[in-house]
Structures are given as C-alpha cells and as structure tokens.
Enzyme design. Structure first.
Site, mmCIF file in Angstrom:
data_model
loop_
_atom_site.group_PDB
_atom_site.id
_atom_site.type_symbol
_atom_site.label_atom_id
_atom_site.label_comp_id
_atom_site.label_asym_id
_atom_site.label_seq_id
_atom_site.Cartn_x
_atom_site.Cartn_y
_atom_site.Cartn_z
ATOM 1 N N LYS A 1 0.840 -1.202 0.000
ATOM 2 C CA LYS A 1 0.000 0.000 0.000
ATOM 3 C C LYS A 1 0.878 1.256 0.000
ATOM 4 O O LYS A 1 0.677 2.171 -0.794
ATOM 5 C CB LYS A 1 -0.927 -0.015 1.211
ATOM 6 C CG LYS A 1 -1.978 1.093 1.180
ATOM 7 C CD LYS A 1 -2.833 1.108 2.440
ATOM 8 C CE LYS A 1 -3.808 -0.044 2.487
ATOM 9 N NZ LYS A 1 -4.755 0.067 3.620
ATOM 10 N N GLU B 1 9.994 -5.887 3.875
ATOM 11 C CA GLU B 1 10.218 -7.162 3.200
ATOM 12 C C GLU B 1 9.870 -7.068 1.715
ATOM 13 O O GLU B 1 10.628 -7.529 0.841
ATOM 14 C CB GLU B 1 9.379 -8.273 3.850
ATOM 15 C CG GLU B 1 9.704 -8.552 5.310
ATOM 16 C CD GLU B 1 8.881 -7.733 6.282
ATOM 17 O OE1 GLU B 1 8.802 -8.137 7.455
ATOM 18 O OE2 GLU B 1 8.311 -6.690 5.879
ATOM 19 N N GLY C 1 -5.246 -5.275 5.366
ATOM 20 C CA GLY C 1 -4.455 -6.211 4.557
ATOM 21 C C GLY C 1 -5.037 -7.605 4.505
ATOM 22 O O GLY C 1 -5.133 -8.230 3.450
ATOM 23 N N ARG C 2 -5.468 -8.115 5.673
ATOM 24 C CA ARG C 2 -5.959 -9.494 5.725
ATOM 25 C C ARG C 2 -7.368 -9.628 5.150
ATOM 26 O O ARG C 2 -7.900 -10.729 5.064
ATOM 27 C CB ARG C 2 -5.905 -10.010 7.160
ATOM 28 C CG ARG C 2 -6.700 -9.183 8.165
ATOM 29 C CD ARG C 2 -6.342 -9.579 9.596
ATOM 30 N NE ARG C 2 -6.948 -8.724 10.605
ATOM 31 C CZ ARG C 2 -6.456 -7.552 10.995
ATOM 32 N NH1 ARG C 2 -5.385 -7.059 10.412
ATOM 33 N NH2 ARG C 2 -7.043 -6.859 11.957
ATOM 34 N N GLU D 1 -4.662 -12.254 13.685
ATOM 35 C CA GLU D 1 -4.309 -10.846 13.631
ATOM 36 C C GLU D 1 -5.519 -9.995 14.003
ATOM 37 O O GLU D 1 -5.379 -8.895 14.532
ATOM 38 C CB GLU D 1 -3.806 -10.474 12.227
ATOM 39 C CG GLU D 1 -3.021 -9.171 12.192
ATOM 40 C CD GLU D 1 -2.271 -8.971 10.889
ATOM 41 O OE1 GLU D 1 -1.077 -9.345 10.826
ATOM 42 O OE2 GLU D 1 -2.871 -8.442 9.927
ATOM 43 N N HIS E 1 -3.042 -38.877 9.635
ATOM 44 C CA HIS E 1 -1.863 -39.693 9.890
ATOM 45 C C HIS E 1 -0.793 -38.924 10.650
ATOM 46 O O HIS E 1 0.361 -39.336 10.684
ATOM 47 C CB HIS E 1 -1.318 -40.233 8.561
ATOM 48 C CG HIS E 1 -2.229 -41.245 7.933
ATOM 49 N ND1 HIS E 1 -2.066 -42.609 8.097
ATOM 50 C CD2 HIS E 1 -3.354 -41.093 7.194
ATOM 51 C CE1 HIS E 1 -3.037 -43.250 7.455
ATOM 52 N NE2 HIS E 1 -3.831 -42.352 6.898
ATOM 53 N N LYS F 1 8.937 -5.087 14.226
ATOM 54 C CA LYS F 1 9.390 -4.443 12.989
ATOM 55 C C LYS F 1 10.211 -3.193 13.306
ATOM 56 O O LYS F 1 11.247 -2.943 12.694
ATOM 57 C CB LYS F 1 8.184 -4.070 12.116
ATOM 58 C CG LYS F 1 7.627 -5.262 11.353
ATOM 59 C CD LYS F 1 6.266 -5.088 10.731
ATOM 60 C CE LYS F 1 5.952 -3.790 10.117
ATOM 61 N NZ LYS F 1 4.622 -3.789 9.452
#
Length: 546
Positions: free
Chosen positions: A209, A215, A271-272, A357, A388, A508
């Site tokens: 954004k 990152e 964002g999510r 979050e 399993h 961060k």
C-alpha cells in the site's frame, strides 16, 4: 451501544456460565440418543453452504443463550455500522469496509460522504483490462515477448490471500502461465521463485500500500536487479516487467513503474481482508476477470446472508458463537480447520492471519484489559494427511480442540473411488470424535485387558461440518466471507477492535534499529538486553567469517 455492561457482567454471560456447569459432563452420545432428529435439526443452509453443527456440546438452551449474548453485545448494531461505512476501526479511525470491495455496481456505500462503490468498480475495470492484455499476449515485455510468468511480491495479506486463492482456484487457472509468490525477506524465497524463469517473459506484481514495506520492497529491489541483469541493464525494461498495487504514486514512479500500471486500494481495506481488492490482481490474471467476478459474487452473497439473517440461522454468527462458547467456557485454546480438498491446502494458513491478527487482542475497544480469553489459535492441514499425524492428539489427547471439517459433493478431478473415500473420512472422523468408543465396546472386540485403556476413545469432541456442491470461485468467496464474519462476530462479543494490528509493529520497529548494527563496518555500541547484544555480536562474527 454506549453504556453497555462489561461482557462478564451481562445476564446472558452469567446464564451461560451457570448453564455450562450444568451440561459440561453431558455427552454427545446422550444428546443424540435423546433426540433422533438432532442431526437434521441442528443444521443451517444458506447461499449453497450447508453447516451441520449438531456434533457440538450444545443444547437448544445453549444456542438461545449464545444468541442472546450476541444481542446483548450489540452484534446487530455493529454489523449495520460496518456495512454503513462507519469508522469501526477505532484505534486507526477508519472504516472496515471490505464488504464494499464486492458490492455490486449500483450499490451505494458512503465513506466520509463519498460513495466508494464506483471507485471500486473503476479499479476492477482497470484490473480486468490489464489481466486480459497479459492473458491474451497483448502486453509485451521489454524484448517484445509475451508474459508467461507472473511473480507476486507481497507479505501478510498481500501474499496469503493471493497465494491461497491461486492454489484454491488452480483448476480454473491458465496453465500456459506460471505463477509464483514471494513474501519472505529470506533471499531463498526470491532466488527459488525466479531460478528457472526467463526475465524477458516475467512480470512482477509488487504489492505494498505504502510502497515502503521492508520485506516487500527489499524483495522488489532484488527482483529489479535480477530483471535488469537478465535484460542488459536498460532501466526502461522495469516499466514493462513491473506493475504495482499501491497508493504511493511517487514511490512507485521512483522505482521505475509507470503509474498508469498502478492499481490502488483504500485505507478502509485491512491487509488481511484485501484478497478481493487490487491485491487479487495475480488471482485475476490466473483465472480471468469472469472467474474473479464470480469470486466477488460469492463474497457478496455471504455478506448479504450475514447482514440480514436472524442469528439462529446465520452461518457466520453460529460459527463465531460456537468459537466463543469453547474459548471462554471450556478453555479451548485452538480451532482446527480441516479442508478435505487438496486445492484448499493453504486455506488454514490464510485463516491464521485473518483470525489471529484480528482477535489476538488483550484490551477492549475502550482500552480496558479484558478478563476473558480472546482469539484462539487457528491451524490445520488438508484432507487425510492430518489423520496420519495430529488427529491422534485430537482424538485421545488431553486438550479440547473444536474442529471445522470442509467437504464438497463433487470432485474437480474425478478419479475412480477417490472422492467417495475422501468424504467417507470426513463423516467417519466427525462420528469418531463425537461418539468415540467405550471401554465396553473395546472389551467386546476381544481386546486384552492391558490394552483396553489405550483403545478407548472418550468422544465428546466437538466439530462442525461445512459442505458445498463443489469448489468454484463463487464457493471460495463464500467460504472466506463465512470466516471473515465469524471473526467479526467473535470480536463483537469480546468487544475488541478486530481491524487493527498493533502487535505486528514493535518487532518491525526494533528490527529497523538492529539492521544497521548488523551491517556496520565498525563494532557498534549496543544498548539492548544482554541476550540480544550477545546474539548480535555472535551473528557479526559468523557473518565476518564468510
């Protein structure tokens, strides 16, 4: 909603506490024996999604009390406020209006007096035009070759949504193209994603954004260097091989991207909650604009069901209330999401961000410390794989782990008996979890006495089963919206802000301070705790041995 009693002081909360004391030892075996119609009765269906919630440790009274709790918590008012575009994200003073991203053309949703729906459709139109040009070969790279590879660079919601959607809708994707997703700042992620690609045929979608995300911009800059190294160093190549999903035109332009190829979104999109915005550009390129519109329509159908249906028949509300029931009254700390559909292999990972979050909060919307658990841990794996590995703990461990099983009536890739066997496992697992196997049943099978305790299944382990016809783009939209609104329901009960995420900020910020300490030529003066100081010095020694 002002003047509302604290959660634990509400009548419905106190009634639920007393009710849980009364029924906590009640076994699902008894509940089913006492009510022959429970399996059909305790189910709900809407917009093509069927929810069987009968294998939960609830009675009609439980559900009535949970619905009353939702009413006393102002859930209906909270829902209406969200759909009206009010600034329900209190700490950032923003609307949380992901529902506007899938509102049909002609709908009106106002934010600060401006109808945002036309803006949404303008961006969707630009995305569709771009996707069609790339898919049809009209968009050419720097050397005149069409694009065959698309690499999405993002992190968090700018990665988890697109990669989940790509995997989920792979059946509908253009198989002549390759799609890769880079998020981790670990260089291996980018190196492996680009190792076998031809720069002349590769397009990068940089999703940030602000166009400052550490990152994402580190990866984008390295991708830019990879591209220029492969195309002779002409910086004009960047504009033919990079587009941006961002709102920062200046930074995008400085990077070398033509701002005509910048696709925007809004600060009222978290964002999510953004996979159906321009963040979904890679999804649209993969599956085409028509399938992307079907995805949006699926979202919208579930939105409308959530907005208008009574709580007792409202799929997201029921899922959310059951999560509150187990989290706050049974001490359950996790929820397992178990999709019996290989294409949904990244769905649990996507839900981890969406749920944790959103509701991983320790204070109320008013900033008061909560006195009850919030935000359970979501986790899971697809299909029979988990049977399993970790199902042992769910069946016979000491923890209560509510489970959501997701299955489909039709296989997208029919192959002999595979799908019948897959769905048989869904139904068998929920049956085994609910009813288990008693000591008497184990003995009756001729089991030696010393082994009897090991083969007893106590049962009474709750699950929901979610069934749909088949996994289509519309179905995926419905499933994501189902969980989005379940999270909203939980957050409304717990009175937390489900739309901020301050918890991601501290680490961060500290990393920005530590990076120059790691890279400094001279030995830096360190002011951290003794452990962090020691680790920085140790890493510098390891790095300097290279």
């Amino acid at each position: 909603m002002t003047g509302m009693l604290p959660l634990t002081a509400r009548q419905s909360w106190k009634a639920l506490q007393a009710h849980q004391e009364k029924i906590r030892e009640l076994h699902l075996r008894t509940l089913f024996v006492d009510d022959a119609t429970r399996g059909e009765r305790m189910s709900a269906e809407a917009v093509g999604i069927y929810l069987d919630y009968s294998k939960n440790r609830v009675t009609d009274e439980t559900l009535a009390l949970l619905c009353r709790l939702a009413e006393e918590s102002g859930l209906r008012e909270r829902v209406d406020a969200m759909f009206r575009g009010e600034k329900i994200n209190l700490t950032e003073n923003r609307a949380a209006l992901h529902v506007a991203l899938r509102a049909p053309r002609g709908t009106s949703i106002l934010v600060d007096g401006t109808d945002v729906v036309p803006e949404v459709h303008a961006v969707l139109g630009a995305m569709a035009d771009f996707a069609n040009r790339v898919r049809g070969g009209a968009w050419k790279g720097h050397t005149g070759q069409p694009i065959r590879n698309v690499v999405n660079i993002g992190i968090g919601g700018s990665d988890l949504g697109p990669v989940m959607a790509y995997e989920a809708l792979k059946h509908y994707s253009d198989r002549a193209m390759t799609f890769r997703f880079v998020s981790n700042v670990d260089g291996t992620d980018l190196v492996e994603a680009t190792r076998d690609l031809d720069p002349a045929e590769t397009l990068f979608i940089a999703s940030s954004k602000t166009f400052t995300t550490l990152e994402t911009m580190t990866n984008a800059e390295s991708a830019r260097q990879w591209l220029l190294a492969g195309l002779g160093g002409d910086v004009k190549a960047v504009a033919k091989h990079f587009v941006a999903v961002s709102t920062n035109a200046r930074k995008v332009s400085e990077f070398g991207i033509d701002t005509a190829n910048m696709f925007g979104f809004w600060d009222w999109v978290g964002g999510r909650y953004s996979m159906d915005s321009a963040i979904g550009l890679s999804t649209m390129v993969a599956v085409g604009p028509e399938n992307f519109r079907a995805l949006l329509d699926g979202f919208h159908q579930m939105d409308e069901h959530f907005r208008t249906s009574p709580f007792e028949r409202n799929l997201p509300v029921l899922l959310g209330l059951l999560t509150v029931w187990y989290t706050d009254f049974f001490g359950a700390e996790t929820v397992a999401v178990l999709p019996y559909e290989q294409y949904l292999k990244r769905f649990p990972a996507y839900l981890q961000q969406l749920t944790m979050e959103s509701n991983g909060k320790h204070v109320t919307r008013e900033g008061v410390e909560v006195g009850y658990p919030t935000g359970p841990i979501y986790w899971g794996e697809p299909g029979t794989n988990g049977q399993h590995s970790f199902y042992q703990l769910i069946h016979q461990g000491t923890r209560l782990i509510p489970c959501d099983f997701i299955g489909f009536g039709y296989a997208l890739n029919p192959l002999g008996r595979h799908h019948d066997m897959l769905l048989a496992n869904v139904f068998a697992q929920t049956e085994a979890l609910a009813f288990g196997k008693t000591r008497e049943q184990v003995r009756a099978e001729g089991t030696p006495d010393r082994l009897v305790p090991h083969r007893v299944f106590e049962g009474n382990r709750p699950s929901n089963t979610i069934l749909a016809d088949r996994l289509t783009p519309a179905t995926l939209g419905k499933l994501v919206a189902l969980y989005e609104h379940s999270v909203f329901t939980q957050g409304a009960i717990w009175n937390v802000d489900s739309f901020d995420q301050w918890g991601v900020e501290l680490g961060k910020a500290l990393a920005q301070r530590i990076i120059p300490e790691l890279e400094s030529e001279k030995e830096p003066t360190l002011g951290h705790d003794s452990s962090t100081n020691n680790m920085i010095r140790r890493y510098r020694k390891l790095r300097n041995r290279r």
